[in-house]
Design an enzyme around this catalytic site. Structure first.
Site, PDB file in Angstrom:
ATOM      1  N   ASP A  16      43.470  86.504  82.139  1.00  0.00           N
ATOM      2  CA  ASP A  16      44.300  85.559  81.370  1.00  0.00           C
ATOM      3  C   ASP A  16      44.257  84.137  81.916  1.00  0.00           C
ATOM      4  OD1 ASP A  16      45.155  87.777  79.872  1.00  0.00           O
ATOM      5  OD2 ASP A  16      46.766  88.175  81.307  1.00  0.00           O
ATOM      6  N   LYS A  19      39.801  81.885  80.019  1.00  0.00           N
ATOM      7  CA  LYS A  19      38.322  81.931  79.965  1.00  0.00           C
ATOM      8  C   LYS A  19      37.790  81.649  78.565  1.00  0.00           C
ATOM      9  CE  LYS A  19      38.350  86.162  81.567  1.00  0.00           C
ATOM     10  NZ  LYS A  19      39.721  86.283  82.043  1.00  0.00           N
ATOM     11  N   GLY A  43      41.522  89.633  75.729  1.00  0.00           N
ATOM     12  CA  GLY A  43      41.989  88.793  74.625  1.00  0.00           C
ATOM     13  C   GLY A  43      41.610  87.365  74.940  1.00  0.00           C
ATOM     14  N   HIS A  44      40.541  86.889  74.341  1.00  0.00           N
ATOM     15  CA  HIS A  44      40.080  85.525  74.630  1.00  0.00           C
ATOM     16  C   HIS A  44      40.482  84.617  73.466  1.00  0.00           C
ATOM     17  CE1 HIS A  44      36.910  87.140  77.653  1.00  0.00           C
ATOM     18  NE2 HIS A  44      38.145  87.372  78.008  1.00  0.00           N
ATOM     19  N   GLN A 223      38.755  90.114  81.890  1.00  0.00           N
ATOM     20  CA  GLN A 223      39.731  90.366  82.962  1.00  0.00           C
ATOM     21  C   GLN A 223      39.469  89.393  84.125  1.00  0.00           C
ATOM     22  OE1 GLN A 223      38.194  93.398  81.456  1.00  0.00           O
ATOM     23  NE2 GLN A 223      39.834  93.043  80.027  1.00  0.00           N
TER      24      GLN A 223
HETATM   25  P1  IMP Z   1      43.395  98.711  81.383  1.00  0.00           P
HETATM   26  O1  IMP Z   1      42.259  97.755  81.515  1.00  0.00           O
HETATM   27  O2  IMP Z   1      43.962  98.760  79.999  1.00  0.00           O
HETATM   28  O3  IMP Z   1      43.097 100.062  81.939  1.00  0.00           O
HETATM   29  O4  IMP Z   1      44.599  98.146  82.284  1.00  0.00           O
HETATM   30  C1  IMP Z   1      44.520  98.120  83.712  1.00  0.00           C
HETATM   31  C2  IMP Z   1      45.200  96.870  84.263  1.00  0.00           C
HETATM   32  O5  IMP Z   1      44.430  95.727  83.908  1.00  0.00           O
HETATM   33  C3  IMP Z   1      46.612  96.606  83.710  1.00  0.00           C
HETATM   34  O6  IMP Z   1      47.389  95.996  84.728  1.00  0.00           O
HETATM   35  C4  IMP Z   1      46.372  95.607  82.601  1.00  0.00           C
HETATM   36  O7  IMP Z   1      47.513  94.827  82.322  1.00  0.00           O
HETATM   37  C5  IMP Z   1      45.251  94.787  83.204  1.00  0.00           C
HETATM   38  N1  IMP Z   1      44.398  94.139  82.208  1.00  0.00           N
HETATM   39  C6  IMP Z   1      43.455  94.701  81.437  1.00  0.00           C
HETATM   40  N2  IMP Z   1      42.880  93.799  80.650  1.00  0.00           N
HETATM   41  C7  IMP Z   1      43.451  92.628  80.931  1.00  0.00           C
HETATM   42  C8  IMP Z   1      43.241  91.295  80.474  1.00  0.00           C
HETATM   43  O8  IMP Z   1      42.386  90.999  79.628  1.00  0.00           O
HETATM   44  N3  IMP Z   1      44.047  90.347  81.024  1.00  0.00           N
HETATM   45  C9  IMP Z   1      44.953  90.631  81.971  1.00  0.00           C
HETATM   46  N4  IMP Z   1      45.168  91.844  82.441  1.00  0.00           N
HETATM   47  C10 IMP Z   1      44.426  92.840  81.928  1.00  0.00           C
END
Ligand code: IMP
Length: 412
Positions: A16, A19, A43-44, A223
């Site tokens: 977040d 990017k 989510g970009h 991420q």
């Molecule tokens: P997962 O990727 O859904 O398995 O989530 C694992 C961890 O990564 C959690 O803490 C999510 O909130 C975090 N996470 C996954 N994708 C994003 C992202 O695009 N931005 C911020 N945090 C993310």
């Protein structure tokens, strides 16, 4: 364009960082924008002609340029979500879908993976706070050698693969797993065909090697380094490789980036659980959350807020081979009397400049230093803040973003 420039834009905190906007800024200069990891958990957000556009799975190609998008094999794809995303863009920008190619080796997220993600999360004593998009279970099946790839969808073997996987999931989770193999199979066929009708193509990096070899490529991270499964704050991480290792994993090793821009906010945020040494609570956090619109682009969850964390950045730079910082959300901190920065951690009574292992994040007490605040980006105090960041991390800063619009960015 026939240059051979290759550049990566990665998140260097917990995701977040903004990017999407930075990638969109660079994208017109590149032939290809390549997403190499993660899936619809990302989510970009970009703004185009005053409109807010959110990419979850599709690479953030620049709408008005000729750049094309590639979805690499280290991603996990939920075809239902991908179809919806393409349909949404197609409605606004006809012909958009035909600008994307997907690697047939990318693994699929099936409805059972989304169900499993929910079930596992509800059974955990220590929640991870996943996005519940099925990311972890899909990567787990890939590593356990029972995953199903995009390239399997048109093949006859798909049926047997689905039956085997379903039987396993049912034996583990019983009736909490719903949707028969026949239903999943027909949905996959329908979604695959819809994607083909939108003009997307399915081709591997081997098939496209000549095209890639003469192209300029922008690698779009998802991420952030501190959520990377290999070196992030495990187990509170996503299940993907978020750094340059993910680029290599997708088959782009011979076209590795020569510049790696690590995107960071002027402060820090995190969604989900896990260590966050510089976390700020109470009213100060609330003010930054509101000013920065710090709510998840994918799940809408309020993001946790913290001060800029230099030990975490030193760690991310080393693990992620980051060559430059891009600082975003500078404007969010405008008008504050003072700004704190975490300059070190105290771990078990010892001062630590750079976390030695992810466990150091878990056991860190932050050492904070207060710097002068700034009125706006032309204020010398902001320059001092940047110089401090660069001096303390040894990584130069290339750009500062000072607002959501594409033009709100300045070179440094
Ligand atoms: P997962 O990727 O859904 O398995 O989530 C694992 C961890 O990564 C959690 O803490 C999510 O909130 C975090 N996470 C996954 N994708 C994003 C992202 O695009 N931005 C911020 N945090 C993310």
């Amino acid at each position: 364009m026939t240059t051979t420039r290759r550049m990566a834009v990665l998140g260097a905190q917990w995701g977040d960082e903004g990017k999407g906007k930075i990638i969109n800024y660079f994208a017109p200069q590149f032939d290809w924008v390549v997403r190499f990891s993660g899936g619809p958990n990302a989510g970009h957000t970009i703004y185009f002609q005053g409109r807010k556009l959110v990419h979850h799975v599709l690479p953030s190609i620049h709408i008005e340029s000729n750049s094309r998008g590639f979805l690499g094999s280290a991603m996990v794809l939920d075809l239902e979500k991908l179809e919806k995303e393409v349909a949404k863009f197609e409605a606004e920008f006809p012909g958009f879908g035909a600008r994307f190619t997907i690697d047939p080796d990318a693994f699929l997220i099936l409805p059972w993976h989304r169900q499993e993600d929910e079930l596992l999360e509800s059974r955990r004593k220590n929640f991870i706070g996943t996005t519940k998009r099925g990311i972890g279970p899909a990567y787990a099946d890939k590593t356990a050698r029972r995953g199903i790839r995009l390239g399997d969808v048109p093949r006859a073997e798909l049926r047997t693969q689905l039956h085997e996987l379903y039987d396993l999931k049912r034996s583990l989770y019983g009736e909490d797993i719903t949707g028969t193999p026949a239903e999943v199979e027909s949905a996959l066929h329908r979604e695959y065909e819809a994607l083909m009708r939108f003009g997307l193509s399915v081709r591997s990096t081997i098939e496209l090697r000549e095209d890639f070899a003469k192209s300029s490529i922008l690698y779009e991270g998802a991420q952030g380094m501190l959520l990377d499964v290999e070196c992030g704050t495990y187990p509170y991480v996503t299940s993907a490789l978020c750094g340059v290792a993910g680029i290599h994993a997708c088959g782009f090793g011979t076209m590795a980036p020569t510049a790696v821009h690590g995107v960071i906010k002027a402060y820090c945020t995190r969604v989900g659980e896990g260590p966050f040494p510089s976390e700020l609570l109470g009213e100060q956090a609330e003010r930054i959350r509101e000013a920065g619109g710090e709510f998840g682009a994918t799940t809408g969850r309020p993001r946790r807020i913290g001060w800029l964390d230099l030990p975490a950045l030193r760690y991310a730079a080393l693990k992620g081979a980051i060559t430059h910082w891009v600082v975003t959300k500078q404007d969010v901190l405008n008008g504050r009397g003072g700004v704190s920065v975490c300059v070190g951690y105290e771990v078990d009574g010892q001062k630590v400049d750079t976390p030695r292992t992810p466990a150091d994040f878990q056991h860190a007490t932050p050492i904070l230093k207060e710097l002068s605040g700034w009125a706006d980006r032309s204020d010398p105090s902001f320059r001092k803040f940047l110089d401090f960041l660069v001096g303390e991390t040894g990584v130069p800063c290339s750009f500062v973003s000072h607002g959501p619009g594409t033009a709100d960015i300045a070179a440094f």
